[in-house]
Design a protein around this motif. Structure first.
Motif, PDB file in Angstrom:
ATOM      1  N   ALA A 142      -9.651  -3.852  24.713  1.00 42.67           N
ATOM      2  CA  ALA A 142     -10.476  -4.924  25.270  1.00 42.67           C
ATOM      3  C   ALA A 142     -11.917  -4.762  24.813  1.00 42.67           C
ATOM      4  N   VAL A 143     -12.503  -5.845  24.339  1.00 43.34           N
ATOM      5  CA  VAL A 143     -13.870  -5.789  23.816  1.00 43.34           C
ATOM      6  C   VAL A 143     -14.671  -6.982  24.335  1.00 43.34           C
ATOM      7  N   GLY A 144     -16.007  -6.846  24.275  1.00 43.25           N
ATOM      8  CA  GLY A 144     -16.886  -7.956  24.605  1.00 43.25           C
ATOM      9  C   GLY A 144     -17.023  -8.190  26.098  1.00 43.25           C
ATOM     10  N   ASP A 145     -17.649  -9.320  26.441  1.00 46.40           N
ATOM     11  CA  ASP A 145     -17.866  -9.711  27.830  1.00 46.40           C
ATOM     12  C   ASP A 145     -16.705 -10.574  28.310  1.00 46.40           C
ATOM     13  N   LEU A 146     -16.672 -10.790  29.619  1.00 49.71           N
ATOM     14  CA  LEU A 146     -15.646 -11.654  30.192  1.00 49.71           C
ATOM     15  C   LEU A 146     -15.753 -13.053  29.599  1.00 49.71           C
ATOM     16  N   THR A 147     -14.610 -13.617  29.287  1.00 43.03           N
ATOM     17  CA  THR A 147     -14.550 -14.954  28.704  1.00 43.03           C
ATOM     18  C   THR A 147     -13.274 -15.621  29.191  1.00 43.03           C
ATOM     19  N   PRO A 148     -13.210 -16.947  29.241  1.00 47.29           N
ATOM     20  CA  PRO A 148     -11.978 -17.602  29.702  1.00 47.29           C
ATOM     21  C   PRO A 148     -10.766 -17.205  28.869  1.00 47.29           C
ATOM     22  N   ILE A 149      -9.665 -16.928  29.566  1.00 46.80           N
ATOM     23  CA  ILE A 149      -8.408 -16.630  28.877  1.00 46.80           C
ATOM     24  C   ILE A 149      -7.949 -17.894  28.168  1.00 46.80           C
ATOM     25  N   TRP A 150      -7.778 -17.792  26.851  1.00 41.80           N
ATOM     26  CA  TRP A 150      -7.432 -18.963  26.053  1.00 41.80           C
ATOM     27  C   TRP A 150      -6.503 -18.561  24.924  1.00 41.80           C
ATOM     28  N   ALA A 151      -5.559 -19.419  24.625  1.00 36.57           N
ATOM     29  CA  ALA A 151      -4.644 -19.192  23.509  1.00 36.57           C
ATOM     30  C   ALA A 151      -4.611 -20.453  22.659  1.00 36.57           C
ATOM     31  N   ASN A 152      -4.754 -20.268  21.364  1.00 37.44           N
ATOM     32  CA  ASN A 152      -4.686 -21.393  20.431  1.00 37.44           C
ATOM     33  C   ASN A 152      -3.231 -21.810  20.279  1.00 37.44           C
ATOM     34  N   THR A 153      -2.867 -22.926  20.905  1.00 41.24           N
ATOM     35  CA  THR A 153      -1.471 -23.355  20.903  1.00 41.24           C
ATOM     36  C   THR A 153      -0.997 -23.816  19.537  1.00 41.24           C
TER      37      THR A 153
END
Length: 443
Positions: A142-153
């Protein structure tokens, strides 16, 4: 103090028990709310008044007040569901969600894990709040800051060229000996048996690779691996191009003991000795798999010959290869480590993002903001955010945490609260009768 002060003590009791009944009603109303945490009322006596008597100064209470309403964060039971994005927390952690309409300006916290992926590929709760998480680097960290969970469909997973083949076969020891050896222009008459398998190049294209076995002497076989010549540089379509060859040696019991002259056991020919590690394998020639479609020219395939030579028909027991072609995203799921998994059409899963949990030093001080969500307060402390395994709790998939409201306990509290309310109302009516007697003294 006068008689009338008892009226105010009774009124304070009515108010306190009325608030307690409101809390009980809220608990019972949310008995079936996913992730709901029940509340309890804590009463405290009010500042007492001092009165003088023959025995000295004493204190008389002035009623009761509401000290606080605590949220009880005991663990709720789990309900199994058929939805993989339904998540339940065991432990002190909270899921982190944020309102996209505010640009995810601030985070809220919830135990209700009834999540789903929306049309844009975001993992959201029923109110449309984004579930927050971390992106992953190439090593899955896990890296970086919190961000919305997103998946490129509409994403693809790249191809992986075949590097290894596991080949489990038996070669019939009664096969005729073909001393002339293998001829790629006449493979049928210059080999005893063969097996074929599809392999992938670096672009994800498939190629049929065939391995022919030829018995050249007792306990000695030759292997030759070929592809269609039209698929490699310099070859001719329709003609076989040899891309690897070697020998297999067996002992008198039919066990494989050498591959291309390399012993499989520490003592040559002794299958009771320690196996050689790493196990020798048959390998295609480096540079021979020079595909004409522009794929990588340095592909080399290692064939693990798990081969025996018994007096039984030649047969392929099993064979499999690694590598895969390109794939499109067909399904999204979450595992118990909080990893968002993309399952692709080529059968390969890939970790896309990771869901963390947050825990607080004083969760009872969190501010309820509705829709099963809480906000940080000055008394709750700052959240400690971590991934699963760092002490913030555990995640269970295909599960939802139910309300922790104990209905039997709530009904018992309701009885005592009702009795307390009735008793305080009786204090008021009795005090009223006493005041009436005082007024009647004038008559």
């Amino acid at each position: 103090m006068g008689v009338s002060s008892a009226l105010y003590s009774g009124v304070s009791g009515l108010n306190a028990n009325a608030n307690a009944m409101s809390v009980l009603g809220d608990n019972l109303a949310n008995a079936n709310t996913v992730g709901f945490k029940s509340s309890r009322t804590i009463f405290g006596d009010l500042l007492s008044s001092s009165v003088s008597g023959s025995g000295g100064t004493s204190q008389v209470g002035r009623g009761v007040g509401l000290s606080t309403i605590d949220t009880v964060f005991s663990q709720g039971t789990f309900e199994n569901t058929e939805t993989n994005t339904d998540l339940a927390v065991e432990g002190a952690g909270f899921f982190i969600v944020s309102d996209p309409s505010t640009g995810n300006a601030s985070n809220n916290y919830t135990r209700a894990g009834s999540f789903r992926f929306d049309a844009d590929g975001f993992l959201v709760n029923p109110e449309g709040y984004n579930v927050m998480g971390y992106e992953l680097d190439a090593d899955g960290n896990a890296v970086g800051d919190l961000t919305p969970i997103w998946a490129n469909t509409e994403s693809f997973t790249p191809a992986e060229p075949t590097a290894n083949i596991d080949l489990n076969t038996n070669l019939d020891s009664d096969s005729v000996t073909i001393a002339t050896g293998f001829d790629s222009t006449d493979p049928v008459t210059t080999s005893n048996t063969a097996t074929s398998i599809q392999v992938f190049d670096s672009l994800g294209s498939t190629h049929l690779m065939t391995t022919y076995f030829t018995k050249t002497a007792d306990q000695t076989w030759e292997w030759n691996t070929v592809v269609d010549g039209g698929e490699v540089t310099g070859g001719t379509s329709g003609e076989l191009e040899v891309v690897g060859s070697g020998t297999l040696g067996f002992d008198s019991s039919g066990d494989l003991i050498t591959i291309d002259g390399n012993d499989l056991y520490s003592i040559s020919g002794d299958t009771s000795s320690d196996p050689v590690y790493p196990r020798p394998t048959a390998t295609t020639n480096l540079g021979d798999l020079d595909w004409v479609n522009g794929a990588s020219q340095d592909q080399q395939v290692s064939i693990d010959m798990q081969t025996s030579q018994y007096a039984s028909p030649s047969v392929v027991v099993s064979q499999e290869q690694d590598g895969y072609g390109t794939g499109t995203l067909v399904k999204l799921s979450v595992d118990e480590l909080g990893n968002v998994i993309g399952n692709f059409s080529n059968g390969t899963p890939r970790e896309l993002m990771r869901i963390p949990l947050a825990k607080f030093t004083n969760p009872s001080a969190l501010t309820k903001i509705g829709s099963n969500m809480y906000a940080q307060s000055t008394s709750s402390g700052v959240p400690v955010v971590g991934t699963i395994g760092s002490g913030v709790g555990s995640i269970f998939t295909n599960s939802l945490e139910l309300s922790n409201v104990d209905m039997a306990q709530e009904f018992v509290k309701m009885i005592t609260t009702q009795r307390g309310f009735s008793a305080n109302s009786k204090t008021i009516t009795t005090t009223d009768e006493m005041l009436a007697e005082v007024i009647n003294l004038k008559r």
